[in-house]
Design a protein around this motif. Structure first.
Motif, PDB file in Angstrom:
ATOM      1  N   SER A 101      30.467  50.157  37.592  1.00  0.00           N
ATOM      2  CA  SER A 101      31.515  49.401  36.901  1.00  0.00           C
ATOM      3  C   SER A 101      31.526  49.692  35.408  1.00  0.00           C
ATOM      4  O   SER A 101      32.538  49.471  34.737  1.00  0.00           O
ATOM      5  N   GLN A 102      30.411  50.157  34.880  1.00  0.00           N
ATOM      6  CA  GLN A 102      30.349  50.418  33.445  1.00  0.00           C
ATOM      7  C   GLN A 102      30.966  51.752  33.062  1.00  0.00           C
ATOM      8  O   GLN A 102      31.132  52.044  31.883  1.00  0.00           O
ATOM      9  N   GLU A 103      31.283  52.556  34.061  1.00  0.00           N
ATOM     10  CA  GLU A 103      31.990  53.803  33.799  1.00  0.00           C
ATOM     11  C   GLU A 103      33.462  53.464  33.632  1.00  0.00           C
ATOM     12  O   GLU A 103      34.175  53.245  34.594  1.00  0.00           O
ATOM     13  N   ARG A 104      33.914  53.346  32.430  1.00  0.00           N
ATOM     14  CA  ARG A 104      35.265  52.852  32.142  1.00  0.00           C
ATOM     15  C   ARG A 104      36.339  53.752  32.747  1.00  0.00           C
ATOM     16  O   ARG A 104      36.102  54.899  33.073  1.00  0.00           O
ATOM     17  N   GLY A 105      37.523  53.193  32.871  1.00  0.00           N
ATOM     18  CA  GLY A 105      38.638  53.955  33.442  1.00  0.00           C
ATOM     19  C   GLY A 105      38.965  53.438  34.821  1.00  0.00           C
ATOM     20  O   GLY A 105      39.128  52.250  35.032  1.00  0.00           O
ATOM     21  N   LYS A 106      39.028  54.331  35.788  1.00  0.00           N
ATOM     22  CA  LYS A 106      39.462  53.938  37.119  1.00  0.00           C
ATOM     23  C   LYS A 106      38.472  53.004  37.794  1.00  0.00           C
ATOM     24  O   LYS A 106      38.842  52.266  38.708  1.00  0.00           O
ATOM     25  N   ASN A 107      37.197  53.011  37.354  1.00  0.00           N
ATOM     26  CA  ASN A 107      36.216  52.156  37.988  1.00  0.00           C
ATOM     27  C   ASN A 107      36.372  50.694  37.606  1.00  0.00           C
ATOM     28  O   ASN A 107      35.732  49.826  38.198  1.00  0.00           O
ATOM     29  N   ASP A 108      37.181  50.391  36.594  1.00  0.00           N
ATOM     30  CA  ASP A 108      37.487  49.003  36.275  1.00  0.00           C
ATOM     31  C   ASP A 108      38.330  48.357  37.365  1.00  0.00           C
ATOM     32  O   ASP A 108      38.544  47.141  37.353  1.00  0.00           O
ATOM     33  N   PHE A 109      38.817  49.140  38.282  1.00  0.00           N
ATOM     34  CA  PHE A 109      39.594  48.617  39.410  1.00  0.00           C
ATOM     35  C   PHE A 109      38.813  47.542  40.156  1.00  0.00           C
ATOM     36  O   PHE A 109      39.321  46.448  40.423  1.00  0.00           O
ATOM     37  N   ILE A 110      37.555  47.812  40.476  1.00  0.00           N
ATOM     38  CA  ILE A 110      36.741  46.852  41.214  1.00  0.00           C
ATOM     39  C   ILE A 110      36.393  45.656  40.338  1.00  0.00           C
ATOM     40  O   ILE A 110      36.422  44.505  40.787  1.00  0.00           O
ATOM     41  N   ARG A 111      36.080  45.910  39.074  1.00  0.00           N
ATOM     42  CA  ARG A 111      35.787  44.806  38.149  1.00  0.00           C
ATOM     43  C   ARG A 111      36.969  43.842  38.067  1.00  0.00           C
ATOM     44  O   ARG A 111      36.804  42.620  38.162  1.00  0.00           O
ATOM     45  N   ASN A 112      38.173  44.374  37.899  1.00  0.00           N
ATOM     46  CA  ASN A 112      39.354  43.521  37.819  1.00  0.00           C
ATOM     47  C   ASN A 112      39.607  42.775  39.122  1.00  0.00           C
ATOM     48  O   ASN A 112      40.024  41.608  39.120  1.00  0.00           O
ATOM     49  N   ALA A 113      39.370  43.448  40.246  1.00  0.00           N
ATOM     50  CA  ALA A 113      39.564  42.800  41.548  1.00  0.00           C
ATOM     51  C   ALA A 113      38.627  41.612  41.698  1.00  0.00           C
ATOM     52  O   ALA A 113      39.034  40.537  42.158  1.00  0.00           O
ATOM     53  N   ILE A 114      37.373  41.786  41.288  1.00  0.00           N
ATOM     54  CA  ILE A 114      36.382  40.715  41.423  1.00  0.00           C
ATOM     55  C   ILE A 114      36.680  39.562  40.476  1.00  0.00           C
ATOM     56  O   ILE A 114      36.582  38.386  40.854  1.00  0.00           O
ATOM     57  N   LEU A 115      37.067  39.876  39.244  1.00  0.00           N
ATOM     58  CA  LEU A 115      37.309  38.823  38.258  1.00  0.00           C
ATOM     59  C   LEU A 115      38.617  38.068  38.503  1.00  0.00           C
ATOM     60  O   LEU A 115      38.834  37.004  37.923  1.00  0.00           O
ATOM     61  N   ASN A 116      39.472  38.609  39.356  1.00  0.00           N
ATOM     62  CA  ASN A 116      40.741  37.933  39.687  1.00  0.00           C
ATOM     63  C   ASN A 116      40.821  37.683  41.188  1.00  0.00           C
ATOM     64  O   ASN A 116      41.869  37.814  41.809  1.00  0.00           O
ATOM     65  N   MET A 117      39.708  37.262  41.743  1.00  0.00           N
ATOM     66  CA  MET A 117      39.589  37.181  43.188  1.00  0.00           C
ATOM     67  C   MET A 117      40.281  35.951  43.772  1.00  0.00           C
ATOM     68  O   MET A 117      40.232  34.862  43.224  1.00  0.00           O
ATOM     69  N   ASN A 118      40.954  36.171  44.889  1.00  0.00           N
ATOM     70  CA  ASN A 118      41.401  35.080  45.744  1.00  0.00           C
ATOM     71  C   ASN A 118      40.771  35.310  47.116  1.00  0.00           C
ATOM     72  O   ASN A 118      39.958  36.216  47.293  1.00  0.00           O
TER      73      ASN A 118
END
Length: 204
Positions: A101-118
């Motif tokens: 997740s610390q590899e910025r760019g496309k890997n923020d996809f999972i970070r954003n998914a987790i932080l905006n989880m439903n």
């Protein structure tokens, strides 16, 4: 799920669309994402997009499902590497997820998914150990887990142990991402909770 026309695309064009979608979902959450940005990045006409996907949720959950498949393969691989030790496997996966997740760019996809989880996102993200996996690939996992050191009496109990560990893992991922914790601190917190599970919470 994507329409058949998506799978009929040439690999290069299909990958261009996937990369554009990941870039947008890495920039913002699903709810704030713009199909227009995906189209602009990929160079695909709006009409063509709707020949491949119903809407932005459709492509988002396709990407999330593909990620879940990768995580299941990593889970199996880690189990083999750790000789079936479930707790060491999960520690390894957790640290790997944070490092990725610390590899910025496309890997923020999972970070954003987790932080905006439903619920739907959580269910998809945890697909590595959900009912579908339990039904379809459970025996593969069951035979890899070293159950001799687990206080369980059935295959079904192992499934529930996995569910508990996944819940703890998801909680720690959300907490780590939300507070932007250093990996060392996040892993230490996660290990503490896993160790509590290993020891049990009641004295007899």
């Amino acid at each position: 799920m994507p329409k058949q026309t998506f799978f009929n695309l040439k690999e290069e064009k299909r990958q261009t669309l996937i990369d554009a979608a990941k870039k947008e979902f890495s920039r913002v959450s699903l709810y704030d994402a713009s199909i227009s940005n995906i189209l602009k990045t990929s160079g695909i006409p709006r009409g063509s997009f709707y020949q491949y996907f119903e809407d932005k949720e459709d492509i988002f959950f396709y990407l999330l499902n593909e990620d879940a498949k990768d995580r299941h393969e990593h889970f199996v691989s880690y189990l083999k590497n750790y000789d079936g030790d479930l707790f060491e496997t999960m520690k390894g996966l957790f640290q790997s997820a944070l490092e990725h997740s610390q590899e910025r760019g496309k890997n923020d996809f999972i970070r954003n998914a987790i932080l905006n989880m439903n619920y739907k996102i959580e269910n998809t993200f945890a697909k590595v150990l959900n009912e579908e996996t339990f039904s379809n690939r459970y025996m593969e996992v069951y035979h890899l887990v070293n159950t001799k050191n687990l206080n369980i009496s059935s295959e079904r109990e192992l499934f529930h142990v996995l569910q508990i560990i996944v819940a703890v893992t998801m909680h720690n991922l959300v907490h780590s991402f939300a507070r932007d914790l250093p990996i060392e601190t996040a892993v230490k917190n996660y290990t503490t909770e896993l160790d509590l599970l290993k020891k049990g919470l009641c004295k007899y």
